[in-house]
Design a protein around this motif. Structure first.
Motif, PDB file in Angstrom:
ATOM      1  N   VAL A   1      64.447  73.941  42.563  1.00 50.62           N
ATOM      2  CA  VAL A   1      64.324  75.263  41.952  1.00 50.62           C
ATOM      3  C   VAL A   1      65.645  76.026  42.049  1.00 50.62           C
ATOM      4  CG1 VAL A   1      63.436  76.391  44.031  1.00 50.62           C
ATOM      5  CG2 VAL A   1      62.923  77.356  41.809  1.00 50.62           C
ATOM      6  N   THR A   2      66.409  75.851  43.121  1.00 57.86           N
ATOM      7  CA  THR A   2      67.663  76.580  43.273  1.00 57.86           C
ATOM      8  C   THR A   2      68.694  76.131  42.251  1.00 57.86           C
ATOM      9  OG1 THR A   2      67.254  76.850  45.655  1.00 57.86           O
ATOM     10  CG2 THR A   2      69.510  77.195  44.881  1.00 57.86           C
TER      11      THR A   2
ATOM     12  N   LEU B   1      60.062  91.134  39.175  1.00 64.80           N
ATOM     13  CA  LEU B   1      60.036  89.970  38.286  1.00 64.80           C
ATOM     14  C   LEU B   1      60.827  88.819  38.883  1.00 64.80           C
ATOM     15  CD1 LEU B   1      60.519  91.722  34.819  1.00 64.80           C
ATOM     16  CD2 LEU B   1      58.503  90.455  35.553  1.00 64.80           C
ATOM     17  N   GLY B   2      62.003  89.098  39.431  1.00 68.75           N
ATOM     18  CA  GLY B   2      62.827  88.046  40.013  1.00 68.75           C
ATOM     19  C   GLY B   2      62.178  87.396  41.222  1.00 68.75           C
ATOM     20  N   PHE B   3      61.439  88.184  41.991  1.00 74.32           N
ATOM     21  CA  PHE B   3      60.731  87.596  43.131  1.00 74.32           C
ATOM     22  C   PHE B   3      59.660  86.619  42.650  1.00 74.32           C
ATOM     23  CE2 PHE B   3      57.262  87.594  46.226  1.00 74.32           C
ATOM     24  CZ  PHE B   3      57.942  87.242  47.377  1.00 74.32           C
ATOM     25  N   CYS B   4      58.968  86.996  41.562  1.00 77.32           N
ATOM     26  CA  CYS B   4      57.915  86.122  41.015  1.00 77.32           C
ATOM     27  C   CYS B   4      58.505  84.881  40.356  1.00 77.32           C
ATOM     28  CB  CYS B   4      57.075  86.890  40.003  1.00 77.32           C
ATOM     29  SG  CYS B   4      55.982  88.127  40.715  1.00 77.32           S
ATOM     30  N   ASN B   5      59.518  85.077  39.519  1.00 72.69           N
ATOM     31  CA  ASN B   5      60.116  83.999  38.738  1.00 72.69           C
ATOM     32  C   ASN B   5      61.625  84.224  38.645  1.00 72.69           C
ATOM     33  OD1 ASN B   5      60.535  81.895  36.803  1.00 72.69           O
ATOM     34  ND2 ASN B   5      60.463  83.402  35.166  1.00 72.69           N
TER      35      ASN B   5
ATOM     36  N   VAL C   1      67.543  89.329  27.831  1.00 72.14           N
ATOM     37  CA  VAL C   1      67.957  90.309  28.838  1.00 72.14           C
ATOM     38  C   VAL C   1      66.967  90.333  29.993  1.00 72.14           C
ATOM     39  CG1 VAL C   1      68.156  92.800  29.274  1.00 72.14           C
ATOM     40  CG2 VAL C   1      69.318  91.772  27.319  1.00 72.14           C
ATOM     41  N   ASN C   2      65.670  90.360  29.686  1.00 76.47           N
ATOM     42  CA  ASN C   2      64.654  90.373  30.736  1.00 76.47           C
ATOM     43  C   ASN C   2      64.734  89.121  31.597  1.00 76.47           C
ATOM     44  OD1 ASN C   2      63.718  92.817  29.849  1.00 76.47           O
ATOM     45  ND2 ASN C   2      61.978  91.985  28.721  1.00 76.47           N
ATOM     46  N   LEU C   3      64.905  87.975  30.950  1.00 79.36           N
ATOM     47  CA  LEU C   3      64.949  86.728  31.700  1.00 79.36           C
ATOM     48  C   LEU C   3      66.191  86.665  32.580  1.00 79.36           C
ATOM     49  CD1 LEU C   3      63.096  84.275  31.908  1.00 79.36           C
ATOM     50  CD2 LEU C   3      64.603  83.077  30.325  1.00 79.36           C
ATOM     51  N   LEU C   4      67.349  87.072  32.042  1.00 79.84           N
ATOM     52  CA  LEU C   4      68.576  87.023  32.838  1.00 79.84           C
ATOM     53  C   LEU C   4      68.493  87.967  34.031  1.00 79.84           C
ATOM     54  CD1 LEU C   4      71.419  86.099  33.393  1.00 79.84           C
ATOM     55  CD2 LEU C   4      72.258  87.770  31.722  1.00 79.84           C
ATOM     56  N   LEU C   5      68.021  89.188  33.828  1.00 77.32           N
ATOM     57  CA  LEU C   5      67.904  90.126  34.943  1.00 77.32           C
ATOM     58  C   LEU C   5      66.928  89.613  36.001  1.00 77.32           C
ATOM     59  CD1 LEU C   5      67.936  93.590  33.135  1.00 77.32           C
ATOM     60  CD2 LEU C   5      69.610  92.737  34.777  1.00 77.32           C
ATOM     61  N   GLY C   6      65.832  89.007  35.541  1.00 83.19           N
ATOM     62  CA  GLY C   6      64.883  88.454  36.495  1.00 83.19           C
ATOM     63  C   GLY C   6      65.494  87.342  37.325  1.00 83.19           C
TER      64      GLY C   6
ATOM     65  N   LEU D   1      67.674  84.822  42.292  1.00 80.94           N
ATOM     66  CA  LEU D   1      68.616  83.918  42.971  1.00 80.94           C
ATOM     67  C   LEU D   1      68.899  84.312  44.425  1.00 80.94           C
ATOM     68  CD1 LEU D   1      71.267  82.987  40.241  1.00 80.94           C
ATOM     69  CD2 LEU D   1      69.642  81.468  41.386  1.00 80.94           C
ATOM     70  N   PRO D   2      69.087  85.591  44.761  1.00 84.53           N
ATOM     71  CA  PRO D   2      69.324  85.928  46.175  1.00 84.53           C
ATOM     72  C   PRO D   2      68.190  85.482  47.097  1.00 84.53           C
ATOM     73  CG  PRO D   2      69.944  87.768  44.770  1.00 84.53           C
ATOM     74  CD  PRO D   2      69.255  86.776  43.890  1.00 84.53           C
ATOM     75  N   TRP D   3      66.941  85.554  46.629  1.00 89.89           N
ATOM     76  CA  TRP D   3      65.824  85.067  47.441  1.00 89.89           C
ATOM     77  C   TRP D   3      65.972  83.566  47.705  1.00 89.89           C
ATOM     78  CZ3 TRP D   3      62.402  88.109  49.826  1.00 89.89           C
ATOM     79  CH2 TRP D   3      62.217  89.406  49.345  1.00 89.89           C
ATOM     80  N   LEU D   4      66.300  82.813  46.653  1.00 85.07           N
ATOM     81  CA  LEU D   4      66.458  81.366  46.810  1.00 85.07           C
ATOM     82  C   LEU D   4      67.611  81.038  47.746  1.00 85.07           C
ATOM     83  CD1 LEU D   4      65.879  80.295  43.100  1.00 85.07           C
ATOM     84  CD2 LEU D   4      64.393  79.753  45.034  1.00 85.07           C
ATOM     85  N   LEU D   5      68.753  81.689  47.527  1.00 86.93           N
ATOM     86  CA  LEU D   5      69.916  81.420  48.369  1.00 86.93           C
ATOM     87  C   LEU D   5      69.652  81.841  49.810  1.00 86.93           C
ATOM     88  CD1 LEU D   5      72.747  82.536  45.917  1.00 86.93           C
ATOM     89  CD2 LEU D   5      71.941  80.214  46.403  1.00 86.93           C
TER      90      LEU D   5
END
Length: 302
Positions: free
Chosen positions: A43-44, A81-85, A189-194, A199-203
């Motif tokens: 996933v990362t 959103l980024g936390f979810c996906n 735009v929504n997908l990129l911001l998410g 990414l910080p959560w994954l890293l």
């Protein structure tokens, strides 16, 4: 509204079929990639690849001013959103694929549409319809047939944890789309911001675990494929198809081709012998999804 020229409709069908073919390959890609990567590694790397792809799309379409504006107005929603996906959803989904045969994990994931309808009742205040309940019962009877390999009363599961994770992923994905109703930006735009927020959560989890090992070439290729096609190109193709067509219902119904094609590819590429119960359960799940979306009612009206 006048119908679009046939050339536009042909373009729409070509784009939609290309998207469906992309989505049909990802279950096999997940399973093959997990032979060389951990779910976290997969996933990362895939998320980084998809983020770079969406950044190029935003650049090509000159959407950076919109991106900055959307972030200033809705940054709290994008953080959610980024936390979810990609963080939570794909981490849970890939762990499910790691524990289950692809022929089980893939159909279970398709029940998210019914979950979306059910979650809309408490979260959006929508009315629970009889058709939603019927669709849910049909879908989850198919789930039970698949995970018990045709013995629903025996309740013997190959991996109860894997089944739980696969079903949990449908709630995350449905919740992700409900969160999307809170933001107004264009899709790239929504997908990129998410993804930038995910990414910080994954890293962070990668650094916390501290045991990252350099994957083999096969793992890199698999993760890059997932990042490009599952998280990126298929989405853009589908968006282009919906923009080009004059009847979104006909295009949307093409998605029903994906699960059976996916099973054929799982047997061919992954080498799994498709159990008859998988086919029966998949038919039940797709029937439930069709009922929930009103496909059956439209068919009878015609």
């Amino acid at each position: 509204m006048a119908a679009l020229p046939d050339s536009n409709n042909r373009k729409a069908y070509i784009l939609a079929l290309a998207a469906v073919l992309c989505w049909s390959t990802v279950a096999s890609a997940f399973k093959l990639s997990l032979q060389y990567l951990s779910p976290l590694q997969l996933v990362t790397i895939a998320a980084v690849v998809s983020t770079l792809l969406m950044a190029m799309v935003v650049t090509h379409r000159h959407l950076w001013p919109e991106l900055r504006q959307r972030w200033r107005q809705d940054y709290r929603w994008y953080l959610a959103l980024g936390f979810c996906n990609p963080f939570l959803y794909y981490l849970v989904l890939f762990n499910a694929y790691d524990l289950l045969p692809a022929q089980q994990a893939q159909p279970l994931n398709y029940t998210w549409g019914v979950v979306l309808a059910l979650l809309s009742v408490p979260l959006l205040g929508q009315r629970l319809r009889v058709v939603d309940v019927v669709a849910g019962l049909i879908c989850y009877s198919g789930v039970l047939v698949i995970v018990t390999r045709g013995d629903p009363f025996g309740l013997h599961f190959e991996s109860l944890t894997g089944v739980a994770l696969a079903l949990f992923s449908t709630f995350i994905w449905a919740g992700y789309w409900l969160l999307n109703t809170r933001v107004q930006g264009s899709a790239p735009v929504n997908l990129l911001l998410g993804f930038l927020c995910g990414l910080p959560w994954l890293l962070g989890v990668v650094l916390w675990q501290g045991n990252w090992q350099w994957p083999p070439l096969q793992g890199w290729l698999g993760a890059i494929y997932v990042g490009l096609f599952e998280m990126g190109i298929a989405f853009l193709l589908w968006q282009g198809a919906l923009r080009a067509c004059d009847n979104t219902a006909r295009i949307s119904n093409l998605i029903y081709l994906s699960p059976p094609i996916s099973l054929v590819l799982i047997a061919w590429l992954v080498g799994e012998t498709i159990h008859p119960a998988t086919a029966v359960g998949l038919v039940l799940i797709m029937t439930g999804v069709a009922v929930q979306q009103g496909f059956a009612r439209r068919l009878f009206r015609k």
